[in-house]
Design an enzyme around this catalytic site. Structure first.
Site, PDB file in Angstrom:
ATOM      1  N   SER A  32       0.803  -1.217   0.000  1.00 17.25           N
ATOM      2  CA  SER A  32       0.000   0.000   0.000  1.00 17.25           C
ATOM      3  C   SER A  32       0.837   1.268   0.000  1.00 17.25           C
ATOM      4  O   SER A  32       0.480   2.257  -0.635  1.00 17.25           O
ATOM      5  CB  SER A  32      -0.932   0.006   1.220  1.00 17.25           C
ATOM      6  OG  SER A  32      -1.769  -1.128   1.222  1.00 17.25           O
TER       7      SER A  32
ATOM      8  N   HIS B 192       0.569   4.421   4.377  1.00 19.83           N
ATOM      9  CA  HIS B 192      -0.086   5.110   3.267  1.00 19.83           C
ATOM     10  C   HIS B 192       0.411   6.553   3.149  1.00 19.83           C
ATOM     11  O   HIS B 192       0.739   7.010   2.048  1.00 19.83           O
ATOM     12  CB  HIS B 192      -1.605   5.096   3.473  1.00 19.83           C
ATOM     13  CG  HIS B 192      -2.215   3.751   3.276  1.00 19.83           C
ATOM     14  ND1 HIS B 192      -3.581   3.558   3.179  1.00 19.83           N
ATOM     15  CD2 HIS B 192      -1.659   2.523   3.163  1.00 19.83           C
ATOM     16  CE1 HIS B 192      -3.835   2.270   3.005  1.00 19.83           C
ATOM     17  NE2 HIS B 192      -2.684   1.621   3.001  1.00 19.83           N
TER      18      HIS B 192
END
Length: 295
Positions: free
Chosen positions: A199, A246
């Site tokens: 991610s 993230h």
């Protein structure tokens, strides 16, 4: 009845480009005389040459690499603009299959800051010297939905970005963004929390794509809307997502992407890879700082 030469030529049609047969063209390479379409034309001292002749040396007085078609970031145009993306997909899928076949392998690959024992000395984890976890965690997934979502995003974002940046720049962006995500998770998350997934690297692609679209004056609403949706999921406590990975990847992707697409031509490589080196230096500094705190 005889046909005029021009009429005969029109009836036969123009030849197709040697690399793109479906595209008719009236231009030929001045070196090998193969038909070339506008996309394949490389300016020479006289007329145009095809990419193959430029690659092998065109006799224009310039090194072959100097006249190769380039992307907006200075990368070389390639036959398969998604090659690196396919390789990254393959690595992620291979690691996922290995983890499913041997679950014990997972504990050796995911990101773990430190697992202490009395008197609070790290036994294993990044703080215990297992630096490789910052890297291997970027390619590790356990749940099918997790790898499915990340690989779909990688394919959707990675292909156009690889074509725009070129292979080496794109790969550098992906790896450094992934490391940045791991580093922020190492810094801000609990040292005993296991973190894994691509991610961070994918969010780096999000950031670089937004910068590229801004540079090309494209409509940014689709990418911004998609990014906003992903951030909503990121900060939703019910999904147990590492927001640190993230955000770390996103910030690195924006910084590196800006350096990639806005670097002036005369100092392009210096600024592009200098930006990557600067981000890497920050990553190393944060890792050393966090390790000192945990040990």
């Amino acid at each position: 009845m005889d046909q005029a030469p021009d009429s005969a030529h029109q009836a036969q049609g123009l030849p197709g480009c040697y690399r793109h047969p479906e595209r008719e063209t009236g231009v030929r390479c001045t070196r090998c005389e193969r038909p070339i379409c506008p996309e394949c034309m490389v300016s020479a001292s006289v007329g145009f040459q095809c990419p193959d002749c430029v690659r092998t040396g065109s006799g224009t007085g310039h090194p072959p690499a100097a006249a190769r078609p380039r992307t907006i970031a200075g990368g070389t145009l390639t036959e398969d603009p998604r090659l690196i993306t396919k390789i990254l997909l393959g690595i992620n899928i291979a690691v996922f299959i290995a983890v499913q076949a041997r679950p014990s392998l997972l504990s050796d690959l995911y990101l773990l800051g430190a697992v202490p024992t009395e008197p609070y000395t790290p036994v294993y984890g990044v703080a215990g010297g297992e630096w490789y976890r910052l890297f291997t965690s970027v390619f590790t997934h356990e749940a099918i939905w997790h790898i499915g979502f990340n690989m779909l995003s990688l394919w959707w974002l990675g292909g156009p970005l690889e074509a725009a940046l070129g292979r080496s720049r794109y790969l550098t962006l992906y790896l450094v963004s992934g490391l940045a995500g791991s580093t922020l998770a190492y810094l801000a998350a609990s040292p005993t929390t296991a973190t894994l997934g691509a991610s961070g690297a994918v969010f780096g692609l999000f950031g670089a794509t937004a910068v590229l679209m801004r540079r090309m004056n494209y409509d940014m609403r689709p990418i911004l809307a998609l990014l906003a949706i992903n951030l909503l999921f990121t900060f939703n406590p019910g999904f147990n997502i590492s927001w640190q990975a993230h955000i770390g990847g996103l910030v690195a992707g924006v910084v590196i992407g800006y350096g990639m697409v806005h670097a002036p031509r005369e100092r392009r490589a210096l600024i592009q890879y200098g930006t990557c080196a600067l981000v890497l230096a920050v990553i190393v500094g944060i890792v050393l700082l966090r390790t000192a705190q945990l040990t």
